[in-house]
Design a protein around this motif. Sequence first.
Motif, PDB file in Angstrom:
ATOM      1  N   ARG A  19      57.929  48.892  60.729  1.00 58.01           N
ATOM      2  CA  ARG A  19      57.123  50.103  60.984  1.00 58.01           C
ATOM      3  C   ARG A  19      58.080  51.268  61.196  1.00 58.01           C
ATOM      4  N   GLY A  20      57.810  52.340  60.480  1.00 56.27           N
ATOM      5  CA  GLY A  20      58.764  53.443  60.501  1.00 56.27           C
ATOM      6  C   GLY A  20      60.048  52.940  59.863  1.00 56.27           C
ATOM      7  N   LYS A  57      61.968  50.758  61.578  1.00 54.44           N
ATOM      8  CA  LYS A  57      62.379  49.709  62.490  1.00 54.44           C
ATOM      9  C   LYS A  57      61.674  48.406  62.159  1.00 54.44           C
ATOM     10  N   VAL A 101      59.800  45.457  63.331  1.00 55.96           N
ATOM     11  CA  VAL A 101      59.041  45.276  64.560  1.00 55.96           C
ATOM     12  C   VAL A 101      58.743  43.799  64.812  1.00 55.96           C
ATOM     13  N   PRO A 123      55.522  42.343  76.683  1.00 49.47           N
ATOM     14  CA  PRO A 123      55.741  43.688  77.206  1.00 49.47           C
ATOM     15  C   PRO A 123      55.220  44.753  76.238  1.00 49.47           C
ATOM     16  N   SER A 124      55.042  45.939  76.756  1.00 52.33           N
ATOM     17  CA  SER A 124      54.610  47.052  75.929  1.00 52.33           C
ATOM     18  C   SER A 124      55.625  47.295  74.819  1.00 52.33           C
ATOM     19  N   GLY A 125      55.128  47.419  73.610  1.00 49.92           N
ATOM     20  CA  GLY A 125      56.021  47.679  72.475  1.00 49.92           C
ATOM     21  C   GLY A 125      56.590  46.422  71.854  1.00 49.92           C
ATOM     22  N   LYS A 166      52.458  43.216  69.802  1.00 47.26           N
ATOM     23  CA  LYS A 166      51.150  42.540  69.859  1.00 47.26           C
ATOM     24  C   LYS A 166      50.163  43.195  68.891  1.00 47.26           C
ATOM     25  N   THR A 167      50.030  44.521  69.015  1.00 46.43           N
ATOM     26  CA  THR A 167      49.086  45.225  68.148  1.00 46.43           C
ATOM     27  C   THR A 167      49.472  45.046  66.680  1.00 46.43           C
ATOM     28  N   THR A 168      50.776  45.102  66.412  1.00 43.59           N
ATOM     29  CA  THR A 168      51.250  44.949  65.039  1.00 43.59           C
ATOM     30  C   THR A 168      50.846  43.591  64.473  1.00 43.59           C
ATOM     31  N   GLN A 187      43.025  48.732  69.853  1.00 40.79           N
ATOM     32  CA  GLN A 187      43.464  48.999  71.225  1.00 40.79           C
ATOM     33  C   GLN A 187      42.869  50.311  71.742  1.00 40.79           C
ATOM     34  N   GLU A 189      43.438  44.146  73.848  1.00 39.68           N
ATOM     35  CA  GLU A 189      43.236  44.620  75.224  1.00 39.68           C
ATOM     36  C   GLU A 189      41.785  45.006  75.501  1.00 39.68           C
ATOM     37  N   HIS A 207      47.544  42.510  79.308  1.00 33.50           N
ATOM     38  CA  HIS A 207      48.688  42.694  80.195  1.00 33.50           C
ATOM     39  C   HIS A 207      48.439  42.011  81.530  1.00 33.50           C
TER      40      HIS A 207
HETATM   41  N1  LIG Z   1      52.894  53.817  63.261  1.00 35.45           N
HETATM   42  C1  LIG Z   1      54.075  53.397  63.708  1.00 35.45           C
HETATM   43  N2  LIG Z   1      55.222  53.845  63.128  1.00 35.45           N
HETATM   44  C2  LIG Z   1      56.414  53.430  63.565  1.00 35.45           C
HETATM   45  N3  LIG Z   1      56.587  52.588  64.569  1.00 35.45           N
HETATM   46  C3  LIG Z   1      55.507  52.108  65.197  1.00 35.45           C
HETATM   47  C4  LIG Z   1      54.196  52.503  64.797  1.00 35.45           C
HETATM   48  N4  LIG Z   1      53.323  51.872  65.595  1.00 35.45           N
HETATM   49  C5  LIG Z   1      54.038  51.136  66.441  1.00 35.45           C
HETATM   50  N5  LIG Z   1      55.348  51.257  66.210  1.00 35.45           N
HETATM   51  C6  LIG Z   1      56.429  50.565  66.942  1.00 35.45           C
HETATM   52  O1  LIG Z   1      56.283  49.180  66.742  1.00 35.45           O
HETATM   53  C7  LIG Z   1      56.603  48.467  67.927  1.00 35.45           C
HETATM   54  C8  LIG Z   1      55.484  47.501  68.265  1.00 35.45           C
HETATM   55  O2  LIG Z   1      54.328  48.250  68.563  1.00 35.45           O
HETATM   56  P1  LIG Z   1      52.953  47.560  68.975  1.00 35.45           P
HETATM   57  O3  LIG Z   1      51.928  48.624  68.986  1.00 35.45           O
HETATM   58  O4  LIG Z   1      52.725  46.388  68.103  1.00 35.45           O
HETATM   59  O5  LIG Z   1      53.284  47.082  70.456  1.00 35.45           O
HETATM   60  P2  LIG Z   1      52.322  46.379  71.516  1.00 35.45           P
HETATM   61  O6  LIG Z   1      52.936  45.084  71.852  1.00 35.45           O
HETATM   62  O7  LIG Z   1      50.937  46.375  71.027  1.00 35.45           O
HETATM   63  O8  LIG Z   1      52.472  47.365  72.764  1.00 35.45           O
HETATM   64  P3  LIG Z   1      51.396  47.781  73.875  1.00 35.45           P
HETATM   65  O9  LIG Z   1      51.310  46.663  74.838  1.00 35.45           O
HETATM   66  O10 LIG Z   1      52.024  48.982  74.509  1.00 35.45           O
HETATM   67  O11 LIG Z   1      50.127  48.069  73.173  1.00 35.45           O
HETATM   68  C9  LIG Z   1      56.881  49.505  69.001  1.00 35.45           C
HETATM   69  O12 LIG Z   1      58.263  49.616  69.160  1.00 35.45           O
HETATM   70  C10 LIG Z   1      56.316  50.787  68.437  1.00 35.45           C
HETATM   71  O13 LIG Z   1      57.079  51.880  68.862  1.00 35.45           O
END
Ligand SMILES: Nc1ncnc2c1ncn2[C@@H]1O[C@H](COP(=O)(O)OP(=O)(O)OP(=O)(O)O)[C@@H](O)[C@H]1O
Lengths: 243, 245
Positions: A14-15, A17, A19, A38-40, A43-45, A82, A156, A188
């Motif tokens: 994503r972007g 990076k 993930v 943890p946040s980031g 999970k959402t991905t 989310q 969530e 969480h």
């Molecule tokens: N649209 C995007 N473009 C680039 N990077 C992204 C994008 N969306 C998420 N990321 C990055 O991907 C990584 C995983 O994000 P994700 O949303 O899956 O985390 P998460 O586990 O769901 O976090 P949270 O508990 O805060 O919801 C993070 O580092 C985030 O910054």
Amino acid sequence: MDVAIEVRDLVVVRGHKEVLHGIGTSVATGGVTGLLGPSGSGKTTLMRAIVGVQKVRSGSVTVLGQPAGSAALRSRIGYLTQAPSVYADMTVRENVRYFASLYKGVTRADADRAIADVGLSDAANQMVGSLSGGQFSRASLACALVGRPDVLILDEPTVGLDPVLREELWRKFRELAASGVTLLVSSHVMDEAGRCDRLILIREGRIIADDTVDAVRRAADTHDLDEAFLRLIRAQEPVEVAS
Amino acid sequence: MSPRILFSTTRRVLTQLRHDKRTLALVVLVPVVLLTLVYYLFEKQPGVFNEIGLIMLGLFPFAIMFLITSIAMLRERTSGTLERLLTTPLNKPDLLFGYGLSFGLVAAVQAGVATGLAYWAFNLSTAGTTGLVIVFAVADAILGVALGLFFSAFARTEFQAVQFMPLVVFPQIFLCGLFAPRDQMAGWMQALSKVMPLTYAVQGLQEVGAHVDPTPLMWRDLIIVVGCIVLALSFAAATLRRRTD
Ligand SMILES: Nc1ncnc2c1ncn2[C@@H]1O[C@H](COP(=O)(O)OP(=O)(O)OP(=O)(O)O)[C@@H](O)[C@H]1O
Ligand SMILES: [Mg+2]
């Protein structure tokens, strides 16, 4: 044991990076699987990949025996994003009825039932834009439940809700699981982890635990899931330095 | 595409509009106000309103519907509802044609009111029938909807989306023959105006204004406008990606 969700060597960028770094897991049909991390951590991905809206670099995601996102799957899967995604400029009932209309054989009565399931019957005729934060997310949840899906991906679902409502929703989730629905729920809140059948712990795009709740407790050598979670994460750290 | 989902999506968009009474009022009243201004602007110059007023009947719905649709689609994208819809059995054409139908219906009301006003209050006279004027006004509106759906894909924010209006709509208005006859433009401008769909919408209206019976040129213009609508909707479908980053 039937497999509902099968993830293999999944890499997501994503972007600029990476993930998810080649993760794999499989979720059995029926039951609640908790997705924690943890946040980031991704999970959402991972959930987006399972419902088929996430571009993936490599690897595969199969749901109910079909590639994620395929047309035949879309009537059998429910997704709660989310951030609540409903139309703020319509009432709760109009929203849920609209989402109900997208599924064959789902009626207006089903829509009203979904509204009742999330405890919003009294606010059914209220504009979504005027709901409180927790009501807003429950309106979104009702739209995910209404299609009577076989697989429910809930990102969530209980965040910001009071204990009474959380209790009611979890009872609903358990009820759905008992009827054969497969639920993947991210959270969480560790006391919710204890209500799951299985847990997937994810950290920085890698799965660090994937087992039954009891097995996770045993692996971390503590009954307290909060503590177990911290221990498992800390146990990873030296590995990270070495690599 | 599924008729059931197409119908319910059309209904949903209309429901959203129904809750937004002010927008609905603006959609109907803005052309009325502008048309009134144009009428009094040319009051002393006989015959001018017959030309300009007629073209305005095609321009308002085009410009207004372009703007409204691109914002509506952008909202659908930014609120996450689009992503969610794409995980349901809804197919992209259900959504795009749903927007086309619902806004087309609103445009028909808008065109009816504006055209009625032009004929009865401002004595607009055309050689051809009022019905054909309304057909072109509604086709223009749906053209605006289709282009709005397509261009909203290139906007991330409302600030960007509103600026597509001057970028996409204004040049078409400048070059469509309203300000200067097309055959007096420089060659490259004529070429530009030839690839702009609004040119044909305006030319069609002028044909209705000048001839009692529908002319072959008018039919050709209508077909081109409808073709551009289908083209813009197909491009819009192509820009609607189920999977995103
Ligand atoms: N649209 C995007 N473009 C680039 N990077 C992204 C994008 N969306 C998420 N990321 C990055 O991907 C990584 C995983 O994000 P994700 O949303 O899956 O985390 P998460 O586990 O769901 O976090 P949270 O508990 O805060 O919801 C993070 O580092 C985030 O910054
Ligand atoms: Mg998340």
